[in-house]
Write an enzyme that holds these catalytic residues in place. Structure first.
Site, PDB file in Angstrom:
ATOM      1  N   ASP A  20      29.029  40.581  35.157  1.00 14.29           N
ATOM      2  CA  ASP A  20      30.445  40.704  34.699  1.00 14.29           C
ATOM      3  C   ASP A  20      31.297  41.485  36.143  1.00 14.29           C
ATOM      4  OD1 ASP A  20      32.593  41.403  32.947  1.00 14.29           O
ATOM      5  OD2 ASP A  20      32.145  43.423  32.766  1.00 14.29           O
ATOM      6  N   PHE A  28      55.535  37.988  32.340  1.00 12.00           N
ATOM      7  CA  PHE A  28      54.405  37.416  33.153  1.00 12.00           C
ATOM      8  C   PHE A  28      53.660  36.214  32.137  1.00 12.00           C
ATOM      9  CE2 PHE A  28      50.319  36.534  34.700  1.00 12.00           C
ATOM     10  CZ  PHE A  28      50.433  36.277  36.160  1.00 12.00           C
ATOM     11  N   LYS A  69      53.055  32.768  36.514  1.00 11.31           N
ATOM     12  CA  LYS A  69      52.396  33.569  37.409  1.00 11.31           C
ATOM     13  C   LYS A  69      53.596  34.517  38.083  1.00 11.31           C
ATOM     14  CE  LYS A  69      48.621  30.531  38.934  1.00 11.31           C
ATOM     15  NZ  LYS A  69      48.720  29.658  37.956  1.00 11.31           N
ATOM     16  N   GLY A  98      36.228  37.933  32.010  1.00 12.20           N
ATOM     17  CA  GLY A  98      37.727  37.776  30.997  1.00 12.20           C
ATOM     18  C   GLY A  98      38.730  37.582  31.870  1.00 12.20           C
ATOM     19  N   ARG A 108      38.229  33.816  32.538  1.00 14.85           N
ATOM     20  CA  ARG A 108      38.729  33.667  31.046  1.00 14.85           C
ATOM     21  C   ARG A 108      37.767  33.305  30.295  1.00 14.85           C
ATOM     22  NH1 ARG A 108      42.763  36.855  30.826  1.00 14.85           N
ATOM     23  NH2 ARG A 108      44.633  36.433  31.970  1.00 14.85           N
TER      24      ARG A 108
END
Length: 1052
Positions: A447, A591, A596, A726, A807
């Site tokens: 992770d 955002f 971006k 993520g 993600r």
């Protein structure tokens, strides 16, 4: 009448949609909807139709949902108990067993291994008188010991899981009580009752307080914040420690108090539960508007329908970060996103155990063949089938039950050594059956947030084109800023700036440095989505959905410009001199991962100047800002340092140009089709042109201690490292660079937003020809690759030196781990620190959990728990190495010990007319595997082939272990040959040399056997330990004493 009803119904629905669109602006609503309200066929008809329409829509909605067997639901406020019982109970259950399944499952897990099943059959055979050989206890006791230890351990682990489940299920939550509501006394507040988490049901209204964990998936109805927003912490769900903003349903937030929720005639529709935590589709419908008296007509069309998205939902296992909130339970128990993204743990079995199981099958075949040959050589006389079974039992020591006992005891020793190692303090071994696996890892899946990084952001650099401020020179920024505000304070109050003056300032080529610093710091202090929250102790906490923004606002505070207040319409700053600056927020462009960038239009309340400020990623901002010659180069320099870059730019607007923009933007916002694209076009045409480039910020995400050196050592050890996170692509790429996961000047290939199979095929062809690159891929594209080209993708990806997947949902992480395991047949280790990493940790061959800021959920689910990522080096390269080598040597030696005595038995039976009679009776057989050889053989668990410093200095030594050469068919057959040679030699030489002492042949051959084993152990030891010397000497004396005191067993 029907056509009039249909027409009015359609008009009513249109009004509802329009009203929804203009809810935020009452003036627009009045002008755009006013005329239509006055039209129509009179109040009477409209009143009549509203009720009919509401019931029609509601009925159609319900019919549509109930047609299929899908799990979507329409839940009214105050639902009947019958409806609530249709949905699963809100019970947390992580137990593996219950009272009925415990013994069957544990026994199945044990006896599905050939090794254990063989011993069970041998033990049971001793209850048949014709097959009984020696003491029954010698066959049953070791098996019973192994089973009792395993059952006890499993029972204890499951009991602890049960305690944790009971604690989670018994947590109390306040539920608004509908039965107590009195319309005549709304001011007394809603009545609540305390309910344990396990008794919450779909349709309950739950009142959450600050720092309370969300017990089920809730639709957010109201918050204590007047704006209708709240922040939640999602670290146990997606692994990200930055707070996420959630928005209450506007219609409920507008109510005067929570009590009015209980009288609301409304319902919520929610799609069937899915795993995706970023998606939710639902609607909120008010059938009858609140507080409408009998003589009063509703001023809004009914039913009013509001869309619900993921930002209106609080997922289970998240935590309310501030304030209080009321939520409507929509999914419970097994249907919550948290549970759907959690996989149930499998019972893990080490590769060494599987290899030994294979060898046991070979040995069993040898045993059966040997028994058959001896009976055949005897000409199948008499009850030959009974003789075959007796020989099988005589030779059962070829597969010694003591092997299982020795290996399990060895694993306990390794686990103890790991937990008592002072260099990796607080390391816990939760699965004591897997220490050998640590020595054979070839893929490490990690992770990012909290594992490789501390998730603590710090602003490190500010570049303004001609000058750059590093972390050490921020004092200079503070000085320049105080000078600028001092000058402003002296000269600014009397001036009355005109538009011309503003344009002159914007276009001036050379400005003094303090003015430029003032501009960039002020812009950074205004252009963000950060809200300051005052805590009970008086301290201020900054809340934002991005830790980067918090880091920048903290930095502006450190140089003298402090954010003191922020809501949707106003920002207040405090200058170094202590004076206040007030700005009105006119527009906000948040955002998004597509744009971006984020922008804001503010008006200085003192001067009246309107400014458009924008910050974003360099790839998009470079096309928007004025031409310059330094931005691209400096962005590349900062990226090489692993800093996250944001470009800051601005544009001053006149009242006229802003009014023009406002009008066009409004026109775009009321379009029914292509609304988002039209609004984006207006922003780019009117605002995002020729922006003045103010500066470039570099924010560092602090790494965990010694991450770079750890990753380098592991890579040199031949371990391929994947990062599964993520987080978004840009952030993950920065961390991959700063951790040196990506080598200097190594090409990074990004794959994002793939939609078609042709695009995937093209990307895979490219990667096939560039295997030395680092792949960065987003979760959406990864899922598409796994769905369409699973084999091709994993084949190419496992050859790459590094892979970064962004993600990723918790389930995707687990799927990747399983896929690598099944495709490569190599050992995979997963390491993480959050609840979102639990599935990945459980799917790996070895799961390592880090005890960190995100709690202990990963640590509790893991096989090994550590407190720092850097401890992996010693865990794998030293403890993993020793555990694997020692167990491999121990296993082969125990097999050798059993094989040698079986060879002697075979020689003895062959010489004495192939009779199935035991060479060594009762105690000698039991004593051989225990008192006379166990201590020296078991002392091999303290042996080591290299010292610790060498193992860590030359990680390349670890590569040899992953090839599995320490225990292979080659080494097994070498030990088999040694056993056959030694067993046959001892027996034949005993008979030949001591022919006259034939009656003492048992004592002679057994003494030779024990001495042979003691000498073999001594020859196998690489590094002597005090315990080894003691075990050899003590065992020898014990044997000498037993010769003297137990002569009857030795045939004397």
């Amino acid at each position: 009448m029907n056509s009039r009803v249909a027409a009015t119904s359609a008009r009513t629905t249109r009004q509802g949609k329009r009203r929804e669109r203009y809810e935020d602006d009452p003036e627009e609503e009045a002008t755009l909807l006013g005329e239509e309200h006055r039209d129509g066929e009179g109040r009477d008809l409209e009143d009549e139709v509203h009720e009919e329409t509401a019931s029609q829509i509601s009925t159609v909605s319900r019919q549509t949902k109930s047609l299929g067997k899908d799990k979507s639901r329409t839940v009214p406020f105050r639902p009947p108990e019958k409806l609530q019982k249709k949905f699963p109970p809100n019970i947390v259950r992580n137990q593996k067993y219950n009272a009925f399944t415990f013994l069957p499952i544990v026994f199945y897990e044990q006896f599905k291994f050939f090794f254990n099943m063989y011993f069970l059959l041998v033990a049971l055979s001793q209850f048949v008188p014709a097959l009984k050989i020696g003491l029954i206890a010698t066959y049953i006791a070791p098996l019973a010991f192994v089973l009792c230890v395993t059952i006890g351990k499993e029972a204890y682990d499951d009991y602890k899981r049960n305690l944790r489940d009971r604690e989670a299920n018994s947590q109390k939550y306040l539920v608004l009580e509908p039965s107590s509501y009195s319309a005549s006394e709304p001011e007394c507040g809603p009545h609540t009752r305390s309910v344990p988490s396990s008794q919450l049901a779909v349709g309950d209204l739950v009142l959450l307080e600050k720092n309370q964990r969300v017990p089920a998936d809730l639709v957010l109805l109201r918050t204590s914040d007047a704006s209708g927003t709240c922040f939640i912490r999602t670290d146990q769900l997606d692994g990200e420690t930055d707070w996420k903003l959630r928005v209450a349903v506007p219609a409920c937030q507008k109510l005067n108090n929570d009590t009015e929720l209980l009288a609301l005639d409304a319902e919520i529709y929610a799609d069937a539960p899915i795993k995706d935590i970023h998606t939710f589709i639902g609607t909120f419908t008010i059938n009858t508007p609140p507080s409408v008296s009998q003589n009063e007509l509703p001023m809004v069309p009914v039913p009013t329908i509001e869309p619900l998205t993921a930002e209106n939902v609080l997922w289970s296992n998240t935590v309310l970060a501030a304030g209080s909130a009321v939520g409507f339970v929509i999914y419970t128990g097994l249907e919550t996103r948290a549970v759907m993204n959690t996989s149930h743990p499998e019972t893990k079995v080490g590769l060494l155990d599987i290899e030994i199981n294979r060898l046991a099958k070979i040995l069993c075949t040898v045993t059966f063949a040997l028994s058959f040959v001896l009976v055949a050589l005897n000409g199948f006389r008499g009850l030959w089938y009974i003789y075959i079974f007796r020989f099988l039992i005589l030779f059962s020591s070829i597969i010694p039950i003591s092997l299982r006992v020795n290996l399990d005891m060895g694993k306990t020793v390794y686990a103890q050594q790991i937990m008592t190692d002072t260099e990796i303090p607080n390391t816990i071994v939760r699965t004591s059956t897997l220490p050998e696996e640590l020595g054979r890892i070839e893929y490490l899946l990690s992770d990012k947030t909290g594992t490789l990084t501390q998730n603590e952001m710090e602003m490190k650099k500010l570049h303004m084109g001609t000058v750059s401020y590093g972390f050490d020179s921020m004092d200079e920024v503070t000085h320049q800023l105080s000078m600028a505000f001092g000058a402003t304070a002296e000269t600014g109050h009397g001036r009355n700036p005109s538009i011309a003056t503003g344009v002159q300032i914007a276009n001036r080529g050379r400005r003094d440095m303090s003015s430029r610093v003032h501009d960039v710091v002020l812009s950074l202090a205004l252009c963000h989505n950060v809200t300051p929250v005052r805590n009970d102790d008086g301290s201020v906490t900054y809340q934002a959905s991005s830790p980067d923004e918090v880091a920048i606002v903290r930095w502006t505070e450190s140089v003298g410009l402090t954010l003191t207040f922020r809501d949707r319409t106003r920002i207040e700053l405090q200058t170094p001199a202590g004076s206040r600056l007030l700005f009105e927020v006119l527009e906000l462009f948040p955002f998004t991962s597509e744009s971006k960038r984020m922008g804001i239009v503010v008006r200085d309340t003192q001067s009246g100047e309107i400014t458009f400020l924008e910050k974003g990623a360099d790839v998009v901002m470079a096309k928007i800002v004025q031409r310059n010659d330094w931005l691209e180069e400096e962005c590349a320099n900062m990226a090489r340092e692993g800093l996250r870059t944001l470009v800051m730019a601005r544009r001053r607007l006149s009242e006229q140009s802003y009014a023009e923009f406002k009008q066009q933007h409004h026109q775009a916002s009321i379009r029914l089709e292509g609304r988002n694209e039209a609004m984006a076009t207006v922003v780019s045409e009117y605002l995002e042109r020729d922006l003045e480039l103010l500066g470039l910020t570099g924010v560092e995400d602090k790494l965990q201690d010694d991450v770079k050196s750890t990753l380098e050592l592991l890579r040199n050890a031949g371990i391929k490292i994947w990062m599964l996170t993520g987080d978004k692509i840009e952030t993950a790429t920065c961390i991959a660079i700063s951790t040196k996961l990506v080598a200097r000047n190594q090409y990074i290939h990004q794959i994002a937003k793939l939609k078609t199979s042709d695009e995937i095929r093209h990307q895979l062809d490219f990667l096939q020809n560039k295997l030395d690159c680092c792949l960065v891929i987003d979760g959406e594209s990864l899922q598409l690759c796994l769905n369409l080209f699973k084999t091709e993708f994993i084949e190419i990806a496992t050859k790459l030196s590094a892979v970064v997947a962004c993600r990723c949902s918790p389930t995707q992480k687990a799927d990747v781990a399983r896929l690598i395991r099944h495709h490569t047949r190599k050992r995979v280790c997963c390491i993480g620190d959050g609840g979102n990493d639990v599935s990945m940790i459980q799917a790996a061959d070895v799961g390592v959990g880090i005890v960190g800021k995100e709690g202990k959920q990963a640590s509790l689910a893991a096989d090994f728990s550590v407190t720092q990522f850097s401890y992996l080096t010693k865990l794998l390269l030293w403890h993993g190495r020793n555990s694997y080598r020692r167990s491999a040597k121990l296993a082969q030696f125990v097999i050798h010990r059993g094989l040698i005595i079986s060879v002697m038995q075979a020689v003895f039976s062959s010489i004495f007319y192939f009779a199935p009679i035991a060479l060594y009776q009762g105690w000698l057989m039991a004593g051989y595997a225990t008192v006379y050889t166990m201590a020296p053989v078991f002392s091999l668990v303290l042996d080591r082939d290299v010292n610790e410093d060498l193992a860590l200095l030359y990680p390349e030594l670890y590569k040899e272990l992953t090839k599995g050469r320490v225990l292979s068919y080659k080494t097994f057959f070498q030990w088999t040959m040694i056993s056959v040679y030694q067993g046959a030699t001892i027996m034949i030489m005993s008979l030949v040399l001591f022919e006259n002492e034939f009656l003492n042949i048992v004592a002679i051959s057994f003494t030779a056997l024990v001495l042979n084993e003691l000498i073999m152990v001594a020859l196998e030891i690489t590094t002597w330990h005090m315990y080894m010397v003691i075990s050899e000497v003590v065992t020898f004396f014990l044997y000498a004493l037993s010769l003297a005191f137990l002569p009857e067993y030795f045939g004397e």
